[in-house]
Design a protein around this motif. Structure first.
Motif, PDB file in Angstrom:
ATOM      1  N   MET A   1       0.841  -1.201   0.000  1.00 22.43           N
ATOM      2  CA  MET A   1       0.000   0.000   0.000  1.00 22.43           C
ATOM      3  C   MET A   1       0.878   1.252   0.000  1.00 22.43           C
ATOM      4  O   MET A   1       0.595   2.220  -0.708  1.00 22.43           O
ATOM      5  N   ASN A   2       1.932   1.226   0.791  1.00 22.48           N
ATOM      6  CA  ASN A   2       2.860   2.353   0.836  1.00 22.48           C
ATOM      7  C   ASN A   2       3.481   2.595  -0.536  1.00 22.48           C
ATOM      8  O   ASN A   2       3.569   3.730  -1.006  1.00 22.48           O
ATOM      9  N   GLU A   3       3.899   1.524  -1.184  1.00 26.54           N
ATOM     10  CA  GLU A   3       4.490   1.644  -2.530  1.00 26.54           C
ATOM     11  C   GLU A   3       3.472   2.184  -3.528  1.00 26.54           C
ATOM     12  O   GLU A   3       3.790   3.050  -4.335  1.00 26.54           O
ATOM     13  N   GLU A   4       2.255   1.661  -3.498  1.00 25.84           N
ATOM     14  CA  GLU A   4       1.210   2.106  -4.432  1.00 25.84           C
ATOM     15  C   GLU A   4       0.895   3.579  -4.217  1.00 25.84           C
ATOM     16  O   GLU A   4       0.751   4.341  -5.178  1.00 25.84           O
ATOM     17  N   PHE A   5       0.770   3.981  -2.954  1.00 27.96           N
ATOM     18  CA  PHE A   5       0.509   5.380  -2.627  1.00 27.96           C
ATOM     19  C   PHE A   5       1.619   6.268  -3.187  1.00 27.96           C
ATOM     20  O   PHE A   5       1.364   7.255  -3.879  1.00 27.96           O
ATOM     21  N   THR A   6       2.855   5.908  -2.888  1.00 31.63           N
ATOM     22  CA  THR A   6       4.002   6.722  -3.286  1.00 31.63           C
ATOM     23  C   THR A   6       4.133   6.798  -4.804  1.00 31.63           C
ATOM     24  O   THR A   6       4.319   7.886  -5.364  1.00 31.63           O
ATOM     25  N   GLU A   7       4.023   5.671  -5.474  1.00 35.76           N
ATOM     26  CA  GLU A   7       4.133   5.664  -6.932  1.00 35.76           C
ATOM     27  C   GLU A   7       3.042   6.514  -7.577  1.00 35.76           C
ATOM     28  O   GLU A   7       3.320   7.288  -8.507  1.00 35.76           O
TER      29      GLU A   7
ATOM     30  N   ALA B   1      -6.989   1.091  -3.348  1.00 37.18           N
ATOM     31  CA  ALA B   1      -7.411   2.239  -2.532  1.00 37.18           C
ATOM     32  C   ALA B   1      -6.211   3.128  -2.202  1.00 37.18           C
ATOM     33  O   ALA B   1      -6.320   4.357  -2.217  1.00 37.18           O
ATOM     34  N   ALA B   2      -5.068   2.530  -1.918  1.00 34.83           N
ATOM     35  CA  ALA B   2      -3.859   3.305  -1.620  1.00 34.83           C
ATOM     36  C   ALA B   2      -3.386   4.073  -2.848  1.00 34.83           C
ATOM     37  O   ALA B   2      -2.941   5.225  -2.741  1.00 34.83           O
ATOM     38  N   SER B   3      -3.489   3.463  -4.009  1.00 32.77           N
ATOM     39  CA  SER B   3      -3.121   4.147  -5.248  1.00 32.77           C
ATOM     40  C   SER B   3      -4.041   5.345  -5.490  1.00 32.77           C
ATOM     41  O   SER B   3      -3.577   6.436  -5.847  1.00 32.77           O
ATOM     42  N   GLN B   4      -5.326   5.165  -5.272  1.00 29.29           N
ATOM     43  CA  GLN B   4      -6.271   6.273  -5.396  1.00 29.29           C
ATOM     44  C   GLN B   4      -5.903   7.396  -4.426  1.00 29.29           C
ATOM     45  O   GLN B   4      -5.961   8.582  -4.773  1.00 29.29           O
ATOM     46  N   PHE B   5      -5.531   7.009  -3.208  1.00 26.82           N
ATOM     47  CA  PHE B   5      -5.130   7.960  -2.182  1.00 26.82           C
ATOM     48  C   PHE B   5      -3.915   8.773  -2.648  1.00 26.82           C
ATOM     49  O   PHE B   5      -3.849   9.987  -2.466  1.00 26.82           O
ATOM     50  N   GLY B   6      -2.959   8.117  -3.278  1.00 20.04           N
ATOM     51  CA  GLY B   6      -1.791   8.814  -3.805  1.00 20.04           C
ATOM     52  C   GLY B   6      -2.161   9.828  -4.874  1.00 20.04           C
ATOM     53  O   GLY B   6      -1.656  10.961  -4.888  1.00 20.04           O
ATOM     54  N   ARG B   7      -3.049   9.424  -5.783  1.00 19.20           N
ATOM     55  CA  ARG B   7      -3.481  10.345  -6.843  1.00 19.20           C
ATOM     56  C   ARG B   7      -4.245  11.544  -6.262  1.00 19.20           C
ATOM     57  O   ARG B   7      -4.035  12.689  -6.680  1.00 19.20           O
ATOM     58  N   LEU B   8      -5.115  11.284  -5.282  1.00 19.86           N
ATOM     59  CA  LEU B   8      -5.854  12.377  -4.642  1.00 19.86           C
ATOM     60  C   LEU B   8      -4.909  13.336  -3.927  1.00 19.86           C
ATOM     61  O   LEU B   8      -5.086  14.557  -3.982  1.00 19.86           O
ATOM     62  N   THR B   9      -3.914  12.790  -3.273  1.00 25.27           N
ATOM     63  CA  THR B   9      -2.935  13.622  -2.579  1.00 25.27           C
ATOM     64  C   THR B   9      -2.192  14.502  -3.576  1.00 25.27           C
ATOM     65  O   THR B   9      -2.011  15.704  -3.342  1.00 25.27           O
ATOM     66  N   ALA B  10      -1.780  13.937  -4.692  1.00 27.52           N
ATOM     67  CA  ALA B  10      -1.093  14.722  -5.723  1.00 27.52           C
ATOM     68  C   ALA B  10      -1.998  15.828  -6.256  1.00 27.52           C
ATOM     69  O   ALA B  10      -1.553  16.976  -6.420  1.00 27.52           O
ATOM     70  N   MET B  11      -3.259  15.510  -6.510  1.00 27.86           N
ATOM     71  CA  MET B  11      -4.188  16.511  -7.023  1.00 27.86           C
ATOM     72  C   MET B  11      -4.364  17.646  -6.016  1.00 27.86           C
ATOM     73  O   MET B  11      -4.410  18.820  -6.387  1.00 27.86           O
ATOM     74  N   TYR B  12      -4.439  17.284  -4.732  1.00 27.56           N
ATOM     75  CA  TYR B  12      -4.571  18.304  -3.696  1.00 27.56           C
ATOM     76  C   TYR B  12      -3.326  19.191  -3.649  1.00 27.56           C
ATOM     77  O   TYR B  12      -3.427  20.418  -3.572  1.00 27.56           O
ATOM     78  N   LEU B  13      -2.149  18.574  -3.705  1.00 28.33           N
ATOM     79  CA  LEU B  13      -0.907  19.347  -3.688  1.00 28.33           C
ATOM     80  C   LEU B  13      -0.820  20.286  -4.880  1.00 28.33           C
ATOM     81  O   LEU B  13      -0.418  21.447  -4.749  1.00 28.33           O
ATOM     82  N   LEU B  14      -1.188  19.795  -6.046  1.00 24.62           N
ATOM     83  CA  LEU B  14      -1.180  20.637  -7.243  1.00 24.62           C
ATOM     84  C   LEU B  14      -2.133  21.820  -7.087  1.00 24.62           C
ATOM     85  O   LEU B  14      -1.813  22.944  -7.463  1.00 24.62           O
ATOM     86  N   HIS B  15      -3.280  21.561  -6.518  1.00 21.13           N
ATOM     87  CA  HIS B  15      -4.267  22.606  -6.243  1.00 21.13           C
ATOM     88  C   HIS B  15      -3.668  23.671  -5.329  1.00 21.13           C
ATOM     89  O   HIS B  15      -3.793  24.868  -5.583  1.00 21.13           O
ATOM     90  N   ARG B  16      -2.978  23.245  -4.279  1.00 19.29           N
ATOM     91  CA  ARG B  16      -2.358  24.176  -3.324  1.00 19.29           C
ATOM     92  C   ARG B  16      -1.225  24.969  -3.969  1.00 19.29           C
ATOM     93  O   ARG B  16      -1.102  26.169  -3.767  1.00 19.29           O
ATOM     94  N   VAL B  17      -0.385  24.288  -4.737  1.00 22.54           N
ATOM     95  CA  VAL B  17       0.760  24.936  -5.380  1.00 22.54           C
ATOM     96  C   VAL B  17       0.294  26.010  -6.359  1.00 22.54           C
ATOM     97  O   VAL B  17       0.879  27.082  -6.471  1.00 22.54           O
ATOM     98  N   ARG B  18      -0.797  25.723  -7.041  1.00 21.76           N
ATOM     99  CA  ARG B  18      -1.318  26.664  -8.037  1.00 21.76           C
ATOM    100  C   ARG B  18      -2.114  27.800  -7.412  1.00 21.76           C
ATOM    101  O   ARG B  18      -2.524  28.735  -8.099  1.00 21.76           O
TER     102      ARG B  18
END
Length: 148
Positions: free
Chosen positions: A35-41, A128-145
């Motif tokens: 799960m950790n690997e899927e999230f991170t990737e 589910a962990a992979s989805q979590f990683g993608r959501l986290t990236a989308m949130y970070l991109l939202h914040r950065v922008r």
């Protein structure tokens, strides 16, 4: 990704594990590592697809901010063909400065459908962990922008 104070279904992780045999306990440890690997990737790949750089960091010199993810709730779900229950993952993401000061915190929830094409709880946990990683990236991109 950590699993501090994890609740599994309606019990603690320790109580849930107490009902498992050695093979099941080992499988759960393997699932958490996967799960950790899927999230991170997923986090790194989704960020990169939007021209943002997320790297694995182990010290304050590695990056100006740190992403800390902790899974707080996990419902493994079940697939029997007759009765199915989806896998549910709830996790908190903290964005911190190098000194550990929390700059932002957000809770995410992801679900992986229990089905004939996704019958194993381990497979659903990884999804589910992979989805979590993608959501986290989308949130970070939202914040950065600076988007609202």
């Amino acid at each position: 990704m950590t699993f501090n104070a994890l609740e599994v279904g309606n019990t603690t992780e320790a109580d849930w594990m107490a009902e498992k045999d050695d093979e099941q306990r080992q499988s759960w440890q393997e699932d958490k590592a996967a799960m950790n690997e899927e999230f991170t990737e997923a986090l790194v790949e989704k960020a990169a697809s939007e021209d943002a750089v997320v790297v694995r960091a182990s010290s304050a010199a590695d990056a100006p901010f740190f992403i800390r993810a902790n899974v707080t709730f996990y419902e493994p779900g079940i697939f029997t063909g007759v009765f199915n229950m989806d896998t549910l993952l709830k996790a908190t993401v903290q964005i911190t400065g190098p000194a550990g000061k929390v700059l932002d915190e957000v809770l995410f929830e992801t679900k992986s459908k229990s089905s004939l094409t996704n019958p194993s709880s381990g497979g659903r946990a990884r999804d589910a962990a992979s989805q979590f990683g993608r959501l986290t990236a989308m949130y970070l991109l939202h914040r950065v922008r600076g988007e609202d």
